[in-house]
Design a protein around this motif. Structure first.
Motif, mmCIF file in Angstrom:
data_model
loop_
_atom_site.group_PDB
_atom_site.id
_atom_site.type_symbol
_atom_site.label_atom_id
_atom_site.label_comp_id
_atom_site.label_asym_id
_atom_site.label_seq_id
_atom_site.Cartn_x
_atom_site.Cartn_y
_atom_site.Cartn_z
ATOM 1 N N THR A 91 22.154 9.216 95.430
ATOM 2 C CA THR A 91 21.213 9.203 94.301
ATOM 3 C C THR A 91 20.986 7.785 93.810
ATOM 4 O OG1 THR A 91 21.961 11.410 93.614
ATOM 5 C CG2 THR A 91 20.778 10.096 91.987
ATOM 6 N N LEU B 147 5.234 6.092 82.796
ATOM 7 C CA LEU B 147 5.357 7.278 83.631
ATOM 8 C C LEU B 147 3.971 7.860 83.861
ATOM 9 C CD1 LEU B 147 7.696 8.938 84.883
ATOM 10 C CD2 LEU B 147 7.584 10.423 82.869
ATOM 11 N N SER C 235 1.176 10.545 86.139
ATOM 12 C CA SER C 235 1.054 11.827 86.841
ATOM 13 C C SER C 235 0.357 11.553 88.171
ATOM 14 C CB SER C 235 0.252 12.830 86.006
ATOM 15 O OG SER C 235 0.931 13.116 84.795
ATOM 16 N N ARG D 51 4.810 7.551 91.884
ATOM 17 C CA ARG D 51 5.867 8.562 92.024
ATOM 18 C C ARG D 51 7.268 8.007 91.751
ATOM 19 N NH1 ARG D 51 2.274 9.463 96.148
ATOM 20 N NH2 ARG D 51 1.282 11.531 96.147
ATOM 21 N N ARG E 41 8.671 8.798 88.336
ATOM 22 C CA ARG E 41 8.808 10.248 88.230
ATOM 23 C C ARG E 41 10.132 10.680 88.868
ATOM 24 N NH1 ARG E 41 6.708 13.681 84.942
ATOM 25 N NH2 ARG E 41 4.662 12.694 85.284
ATOM 26 N N ILE E 42 10.464 10.061 90.001
ATOM 27 C CA ILE E 42 11.739 10.363 90.654
ATOM 28 C C ILE E 42 12.911 9.923 89.771
ATOM 29 C CG2 ILE E 42 13.196 9.821 92.657
ATOM 30 C CD1 ILE E 42 10.617 9.539 94.281
ATOM 31 N N SER F 178 12.956 9.561 86.515
ATOM 32 C CA SER F 178 13.025 10.429 85.343
ATOM 33 C C SER F 178 13.670 11.765 85.665
ATOM 34 C CB SER F 178 11.608 10.643 84.801
ATOM 35 O OG SER F 178 11.601 11.568 83.749
ATOM 36 N N THR F 179 13.455 12.241 86.894
ATOM 37 C CA THR F 179 13.987 13.555 87.281
ATOM 38 C C THR F 179 15.478 13.499 87.595
ATOM 39 O OG1 THR F 179 11.819 14.185 88.180
ATOM 40 C CG2 THR F 179 13.743 15.450 88.920
ATOM 41 N N LEU F 180 15.912 12.443 88.282
ATOM 42 C CA LEU F 180 17.289 12.405 88.778
ATOM 43 C C LEU F 180 18.278 11.697 87.847
ATOM 44 C CD1 LEU F 180 16.632 11.633 92.563
ATOM 45 C CD2 LEU F 180 16.990 13.855 91.453
ATOM 46 N N ARG G 259 20.307 10.516 84.437
ATOM 47 C CA ARG G 259 20.788 11.101 83.172
ATOM 48 C C ARG G 259 19.949 10.588 82.013
ATOM 49 N NH1 ARG G 259 24.508 9.268 79.256
ATOM 50 N NH2 ARG G 259 25.745 10.924 78.275
#
Length: 834
Positions: A737, A782, A784, A793, A796-797, A799-801, A803
């Motif tokens: 990660t 960020l 879309s 992207r 976005r990655i 922000s998703t992975l 903490r």
């Protein structure tokens, strides 16, 4: 006597002479006197004033022997009738004087001739009852004018008879029940228990009667036992309302025939005045509820249950609308004179319930008027008991007299009180209804004041809580504990604040400030300044520059308020504090190495809002384990006193060992409070904000840094060094990660960098922190990204992975960072396995 109303007469028992029956079978006014254990008069009725000629103010507290017929109880040789003491009847004792001085422990009765005013002499009949029990009362004396027996007809045959007071050893005479029911009203200054005790002893020792030579016994029926005519009742109620409403009583309502009723009304007013003085001593809603309930028990009622609407109990806004069958009523208090625990299980305090439309409670709460139930019938008791599931309250209420009074404020029913009297006690009557209504009106006003205060206090606390941050106890490289104390109970909202802000490079900004003044305006100003400090701290402005900008902002907001502020940036990697001060008291450093504490010597600076004054900052080296204590002046200063005493106590108490950060804060607060208390300075009046931070630092082995050139190939190198470092730290589970996210950040930095090298840093602490610095000042956002979009992207990655992630500007450009949660170690508290 009342010769003119035959239906009001109490006929003699076994009277053999019509003249005797005519003369004695009526009602004669009685004087009622109570003597205490010291032989002093403690109660003196209006009848006593008329009979003996002494006013109540003159009689109370005087020796009873000076006022009652004891010295003149000798035969008058010039009178054919042997006036004097008649002790031979029923063996009831020698004279009144023996009863007064306590030599007799049984009832006595007699007849005496006294001189009220020369040359008039008065023929007095008297009865004396010794009283036993816990109260101060020792003797009850009833007296009457014997001359009233023949006042209407001096030639009556009764004049030749011998008349003496005596006692009936049984209580089946007409009027005995009336005496038992009405005597407590003639003794309103006593409690219910005392009055009931006296009545019980009278009936047990013997009912007062007149005894004639023909052995006829005629009970003395006092004039308060005459059935009221409709006209007298109306006049009494008018007088009661006038007194209760504070209006003067019309003269036509206060004639001699109404003396007793007017006295009762006046004593009811005294009762209301006494109750008013006992309630409302506090703005605390819970305490006020208890005061209201206890004020009426036992003097006015034997049981008092208080119910309030849900909104009132919750401290919410003013309840709207008329109550209905769905309105929930909370039982908030229950006072009674029954044996302890009798009511607790059946009707516990705290229970909430609605009341159906057919109950007197619903009638009271919807009409806003008192509801009087002379006696609760079995049918009504069953209807009320049906509201209580699996509990039978009928034994507690059936047969009792009930009065339900509304607790109102501004024409809105806040609640109601259920008042119950024991079956053996006199029923609630119309005068009680008026008294209860006035009592409830005063109680409702007091409760509403407490409700409004509770509501405003709740609003203030909510506002203050929203203004103050909820700081996590752990930040990068430091632990934090805070305290906020309002200056007064009436001013929970103030201008003191503290804060902490996460900064790039694992740094933390620590802030304490104080807007001068109290109240909502100061709190509003504090909120604006705190928000501004957070915003500017996120821009990573140097401390002196941040205070300079804050001062400019205060100037634009207006010159009404001044504020002090202490702003410090802690760098746990460098082991350094960067501090600037704007008119605030200096912080305290407690050194971990030797436990020594000291005030930091900082440039003081001018308060925020003065304008045009430069601010300076200093750098202070700190060691792991050192503690930084920052507070507002409300903790160390009392108005008019030297602040040096408080600062010295602050230093001393901050160095005291403590088991935890919270304990250390409490130790400081207690020490300062004790200092001001010992000095007799009246205690703390100002708000207090206290922030303590333990500066743990971050070890060099937990930090890894690399310089990267602005070249696309550096993304691959970044992935490689990160994977290798995580393996060295034992964090291989995060490698995949972390590699992916670092690659995205480095790629973006290379794309937007201008010429300067990039900086990549990993910090192992409570989390794994990764930062990438470049020289581009434009912060990424960020986006879309669609299926066909080439860019957008990466974040976005992240922000998703991640903490947590973020961006901030620096002097050279910007920093983009993310954090990953560290895996739990085996055997660590809360570990769930590998």
């Amino acid at each position: 006597m009342d010769h003119g109303t035959e239906r009001d007469a109490a006929p003699g028992r076994g009277a053999g002479d019509g003249a005797v029956e005519h003369a004695a079978a009526g009602r004669i006014p009685l004087a009622v006197v109570v003597v205490d254990r010291d032989g002093l008069v403690s109660h003196w009725s209006r009848g006593a004033r008329r009979l003996f000629g002494a006013a109540k103010e003159e009689a109370l507290g005087r020796p009873a022997a000076d006022l009652l017929p004891v010295a003149g109880a000798l035969p008058d040789m010039d009178d054919p009738m042997p006036y004097g003491v008649y002790a031979a009847y029923d063996g009831l004792g020698p004279d009144l004087e023996s009863s007064l001085d306590g030599r007799l422990s049984y009832p006595a009765a007699g007849r005496a001739r006294i001189t009220v005013s020369e040359p008039d002499r008065l023929d007095v009949l008297w009865w004396a009852y010794p009283l036993v029990g816990p109260g101060r009362e020792r003797l009850l004396v009833l007296a009457a004018d014997a001359g009233a027996l023949r006042a209407d007809d001096p030639d009556d045959e009764i004049a030749g008879e011998r008349i003496a007071p005596a006692f009936a050893l049984h209580t089946d005479f007409p009027g005995a029940e009336e005496l038992a029911r009405r005597l407590p009203e003639i003794l309103p200054s006593m409690s219910v228990e005392e009055g009931a005790r006296i009545v019980a002893q009278i009936l047990e020792l013997g009912y007062p009667v007149l005894e004639f030579s023909q052995n006829d016994r005629v009970p003395v029926t006092p004039d308060w036992g005459v059935p009221r005519r409709i006209e007298r009742r109306a006049r009494r109620e008018r007088a009661a309302r006038a007194v209760a409403e504070g209006r003067p009583v019309p003269q036509e309502l206060t004639d001699e025939g109404e003396d007793l009723e007017y006295t009762a009304v006046r004593e009811r007013l005294e009762f209301l005045t006494e109750v008013s003085g006992r309630i409302g001593t506090s703005l605390d809603l819970s305490k006020t509820i208890i005061e209201v309930s206890r004020a009426v028990v036992p003097r006015f009622t034997d049981v008092a249950g208080t119910y309030l609407r849900e909104q009132v109990v919750a401290g919410e806004g003013f309840p709207e609308g008329v109550p209905d069958t769905t309105t929930m009523w909370h039982r908030v208090a229950l006072e009674h004179t029954d044996e302890p625990g009798r009511w607790d299980d059946v009707v516990p305090v705290g229970e909430a319930m609605p009341f159906p439309a057919h109950t007197p409670f619903f009638q009271c709460m919807t009409t806003g008027e008192p509801v009087l139930v002379p006696r609760i019938s079995e049918q009504m008791g069953h209807a009320i008991a049906s509201q209580f599931e699996k509990r039978d309250i009928r034994p507690l209420i059936t047969g009792r007299s009930m009065l339900v009074v509304p607790l109102k404020a501004r024409n809105v029913v806040l609640g109601f009180m259920i008042l119950l009297r024991h079956p053996e006690r006199v029923e609630f009557n119309d005068m009680d209804r008026v008294t209860g209504a006035e009592l409830a009106a005063r109680a409702g006003l007091v409760l509403d004041n407490a409700r409004m205060y509770t509501y405003q206090e709740s609003v203030a606390e909510t506002l203050q809580d929203s203004m103050l941050p909820h700081i996590p106890p752990h930040m990068a490289g430091c632990d934090i504990a805070t305290r906020y104390l309002p200056g007064t109970l009436l001013g929970r909202v103030g201008g003191d604040w503290f804060d902490s802000v996460k900064l790039p490079g694992a740094r933390t900004a620590l802030v304490v400030g104080d807007v001068m003044g109290h109240g909502l305006n100061s709190a509003a100003m504090m909120g604006q300044l705190r928000t501004a400090v957070q915003t500017m701290a996120a821009l990573d402005l140097p401390p002196a520059q941040l205070l300079r900008n804050l001062d400019d902002l205060a100037q634009r907001l207006g010159d009404t308020y001044l504020a002090t502020c202490l702003y410090a940036v802690y760098d746990p990697i460098a082991g350094e504090l960067h501090i600037a001060n704007a008119g605030h008291i200096p912080p305290v450093i407690v050194h971990a190495e030797d436990g020594r504490s000291e005030l930091l010597d900082l440039p003081t600076g001018a308060p925020i809002g003065v304008g045009g004054v430069p601010f300076e900052s200093v750098r202070v080296r700190v060691q792991p384990g050192d503690r930084l204590v920052m507070c507002t002046d409300g903790l160390v200063e009392v108005r008019g006193e030297d602040i040096g005493v408080g600062l010295a106590t602050l230093c001393e108490s901050a160095a005291h060992p403590a088991a935890s950060m919270d304990d250390a804060c409490d130790t400081i607060i207690r020490a300062l409070a004790a200092t001001f208390s010992e000095e007799g300075r009246g205690g703390r009046k100002d708000d207090v904000a206290l922030l303590m931070s333990r500066l743990n630092g971050i070890e060099p082995d937990d930090v890894a840094e690399w310089r990267l050139s602005p070249d696309p190939v550096e993304a691959g190198r970044a992935r490689s060094v990160v994977r290798e470092q995580l393996h060295d730290w034992g964090l291989a589970r995060l490698a995949d990660t972390a590699e992916l996210l670092v690659s995205e950040l480095v790629t973006n930095a290379v794309r937007h960098s201008r010429s300067r090298p990039l900086q990549l840093r990993l910090v192992r602490g409570d989390t794994l922190l990764c930062e990438v610095d470049d020289d581009d000042h434009d912060l990424p956002t960020l986006l879309s990204a669609g299926p066909e979009d080439e860019f957008g992207r990466g974040l976005r990655i992240v922000s998703t992975l991640a903490r947590e992630w973020g961006t901030s500007r620096t002097k050279a450009g910007k920093t983009v960072w993310f954090e990953l949660t560290l895996p739990r170690r085996r055997g660590a508290p809360g570990a769930q396995g590998a």
